[in-house]
Scaffold this active site. Sequence first.
Site, PDB file in Angstrom:
ATOM      1  N   GLY A   1       0.835  -1.196   0.000  1.00 27.31           N
ATOM      2  CA  GLY A   1       0.000   0.000   0.000  1.00 27.31           C
ATOM      3  C   GLY A   1       0.863   1.236   0.000  1.00 27.31           C
ATOM      4  O   GLY A   1       2.091   1.183   0.148  1.00 27.31           O
TER       5      GLY A   1
ATOM      6  N   GLY B   1       0.690   5.627   1.131  1.00 24.15           N
ATOM      7  CA  GLY B   1      -0.023   6.732   1.759  1.00 24.15           C
ATOM      8  C   GLY B   1       0.660   8.047   1.488  1.00 24.15           C
ATOM      9  O   GLY B   1       1.524   8.168   0.608  1.00 24.15           O
ATOM     10  N   GLY B   2       0.261   9.069   2.248  1.00 22.40           N
ATOM     11  CA  GLY B   2       0.795  10.397   2.032  1.00 22.40           C
ATOM     12  C   GLY B   2       2.250  10.552   2.419  1.00 22.40           C
ATOM     13  O   GLY B   2       2.942  11.445   1.926  1.00 22.40           O
ATOM     14  N   PHE B   3       2.744   9.681   3.327  1.00 18.05           N
ATOM     15  CA  PHE B   3       4.102   9.832   3.820  1.00 18.05           C
ATOM     16  C   PHE B   3       5.063   8.774   3.295  1.00 18.05           C
ATOM     17  O   PHE B   3       6.274   8.886   3.477  1.00 18.05           O
ATOM     18  CB  PHE B   3       4.131   9.792   5.360  1.00 18.05           C
ATOM     19  CG  PHE B   3       3.290  10.862   5.982  1.00 18.05           C
ATOM     20  CD1 PHE B   3       3.228  12.129   5.432  1.00 18.05           C
ATOM     21  CD2 PHE B   3       2.543  10.605   7.115  1.00 18.05           C
ATOM     22  CE1 PHE B   3       2.450  13.120   5.999  1.00 18.05           C
ATOM     23  CE2 PHE B   3       1.762  11.586   7.692  1.00 18.05           C
ATOM     24  CZ  PHE B   3       1.719  12.854   7.127  1.00 18.05           C
ATOM     25  N   GLY B   4       4.540   7.719   2.688  1.00 16.65           N
ATOM     26  CA  GLY B   4       5.427   6.669   2.207  1.00 16.65           C
ATOM     27  C   GLY B   4       4.664   5.439   1.761  1.00 16.65           C
ATOM     28  O   GLY B   4       3.434   5.451   1.668  1.00 16.65           O
TER      29      GLY B   4
ATOM     30  N   VAL C   1       4.416   0.903   1.915  1.00 17.73           N
ATOM     31  CA  VAL C   1       4.651  -0.270   2.759  1.00 17.73           C
ATOM     32  C   VAL C   1       4.913  -1.467   1.846  1.00 17.73           C
ATOM     33  O   VAL C   1       4.165  -1.697   0.888  1.00 17.73           O
ATOM     34  CB  VAL C   1       3.454  -0.554   3.683  1.00 17.73           C
ATOM     35  CG1 VAL C   1       3.726  -1.785   4.550  1.00 17.73           C
ATOM     36  CG2 VAL C   1       3.159   0.662   4.560  1.00 17.73           C
TER      37      VAL C   1
ATOM     38  N   LYS D   1       7.633  -0.122   6.381  1.00 15.07           N
ATOM     39  CA  LYS D   1       7.112   1.210   6.051  1.00 15.07           C
ATOM     40  C   LYS D   1       8.299   2.099   5.677  1.00 15.07           C
ATOM     41  O   LYS D   1       9.135   2.426   6.520  1.00 15.07           O
ATOM     42  CB  LYS D   1       6.352   1.816   7.226  1.00 15.07           C
ATOM     43  CG  LYS D   1       5.758   3.192   6.921  1.00 15.07           C
ATOM     44  CD  LYS D   1       5.239   3.886   8.155  1.00 15.07           C
ATOM     45  CE  LYS D   1       4.000   3.236   8.700  1.00 15.07           C
ATOM     46  NZ  LYS D   1       3.433   4.000   9.845  1.00 15.07           N
TER      47      LYS D   1
ATOM     48  N   ASP E   1      -6.074   8.423  16.134  1.00 14.00           N
ATOM     49  CA  ASP E   1      -6.389   8.155  14.726  1.00 14.00           C
ATOM     50  C   ASP E   1      -6.890   6.730  14.549  1.00 14.00           C
ATOM     51  O   ASP E   1      -6.510   6.045  13.588  1.00 14.00           O
ATOM     52  CB  ASP E   1      -5.165   8.408  13.847  1.00 14.00           C
ATOM     53  CG  ASP E   1      -5.531   8.575  12.377  1.00 14.00           C
ATOM     54  OD1 ASP E   1      -6.693   8.921  12.097  1.00 14.00           O
ATOM     55  OD2 ASP E   1      -4.662   8.361  11.513  1.00 14.00           O
TER      56      ASP E   1
END
Length: 655
Positions: free
Chosen positions: A346, A348-351, A353, A367, A464
């Site tokens: 997957g 996301g906004g920061f990196g 996986v 990650k 979160d």
Amino acid sequence: MATILAAVLILAVLHHHLPPAEAVTSICSSNGRNYTEGSSYAVNLGRVIDSLPTKASSSPSLFATATVGAGANQTVYAIGLCRGDLVAYTCLVCLRSGLSDAKLDCPLAMDVSIDVADTCHLRFSNLDFVASTNNSVQQAFFSTYYPTVASSVAGRFNALVAQLLQATADYAASGSSERRFATGEMVVDEDTSQLGGLIPNIFATAQCTPDLTPAQCGACLAGAMAEMPRQVFPRNSSGASFVGERCGLRFATYSFYNGNAMVQLHARPQGKKTATTTVLITVFAILAELLALSLVGFWVWKKKSSQRKAPLFINVEDVENFESIFIGLSILRSATNNFDEKNKLGEGGFGAVYKGALPDGQEIAVKRLYQSTKQGLGQMKNELAMMVKLQHKNLVRIIGVCLEDGEHMLVYEYMPNKSLDTIIFDPDRSVHLDWGSRFRIINGIARGLQYLHEHSQMTIVHRDLKASNVLLDADMKPKISDFGLAKIFTDDQTRKATSLIIGTLGYMSPEYALRGHYTTKLDVFSFGILVLEIVTGRRNNYAVNTEDLFSLVWKHWVEGTIAELSDPGLGRHYPRGEVLKCINIGLLCVQQNPTDRPSMSTVVVMLGSDTISLEAPYRPAYVLNRSRSYIDTTELVKEPLCSEPQSSITELEPR
């Protein structure tokens, strides 16, 4: 020199971690005119409550007016305005909450003006105030959390506040912003310690309703400014706001708005420095910078040496410091086939996986942060600091960390069934998740949160919790992940506040989304949403122009038709009493008032008992009293539900 530098660094760290002051609480005012239930005014007000929040939040200017009805004391005039730095979702939540509070705080009042935590402002009345361009109802707001400015520097502080507010107001009225909104910062560069007090930096906002012309906006803000010396400055408060339905001002000694200041001023020292003083300050600054660079260089060299010497694989239970879990970059490259796209789980906004396997055969998830992300790096440090100290079967286990050649990576145990959201919101996969599995997932999440809140070495608020942050192992056991936003509470703390509200839309409790307040009850709220999502298979899409999950569940709860909401993937054969119990618990967890929500220990007990009597829930947060089928929360109402099997649960009527 080292002593001076250490003192500077300590002050900087303390300043960065000081909690912001509490946002201003909501206050209502009314002109004394009342309406009666069932009257034309009441019906028209209901239409305003239904339409105004959506209309304003879907507008690019976050502003809307409404005129509903005809005739004296029958027509409702209304205005809704959100702070100009907000997004549509926060605006929607704020206005809905404000209208709900207005109905409770000023029952049956025809003319109500309310400011919700300096986040949005609204007014409704039987009088046509919409045609006016000034603040016919305005109010100064103070918070008990604002410290008082020392009297010795109060005059200077108030002068700087006035200067900043004027500049910020001028910018807002200039027409350069579509939202007639401006933010400001006063950087204070002067030593007032000899006066017995220090003046920190000052932050401010100014805003008008976007339908005003620049001249009208300027005149409205000038009227508010004129009230400051009379109503605000004599109190020597370090923060206050003065607002009305057409314009408002606010200042504080911490940054309470999003983004950088549009207007920045610098307060120059009132005294003159000698040439010798200037030279000494410059020399000290250069020496301090050189020493800091030397310390950073030594730290980097030390870390690289530690990485080369650290064992490759160490069980996280034995971790005493970060160095003991460093994993070499070459090992992770080999484990993931050089981060092959085929191994990507997957992004996301920061990196991203990646799936991998260590030489001993252990499967891992890596990650890998983007090198350009600063926020992601901060969250990674936060997560690493917490996860190495947490041990629970319902929390994802961290295996190692890699900090080589500019790379920043965290290594976790691999979860073969991915995240909960990939199953419960997928009709093809959710049919394979029977009720027994769903109930065990709910119970596991509850126990993981109970550990974080009450049984770990620290009291931790996740902040979160959502379906995508609950991972499932090979046995479908849930494990809470992603602690990048988590916060630690000390023993004597029960609540914190932040001016930077970050998290996931749809899972935030109202006190956090609107005021930045968070406690363990924030996680309880998010857990309640998860329960409702797991039972119904519906995502809480709390977006503009859509019916949110809360409203849908509450409507069926009141009407006694909860069975219609069960996920079709469950089929027809499931324990309806147990499903009803989980819905009841979910509704208790999403109450508007945090004190009405149960603790996670109580939730665990309720889930594990077949005989305990559950309290009836009040109407959940964000749901307004749109029709007679929605029970008002101001009184206890008992209505029979449908004849669904209720096991041994009692008192299931809405409160």
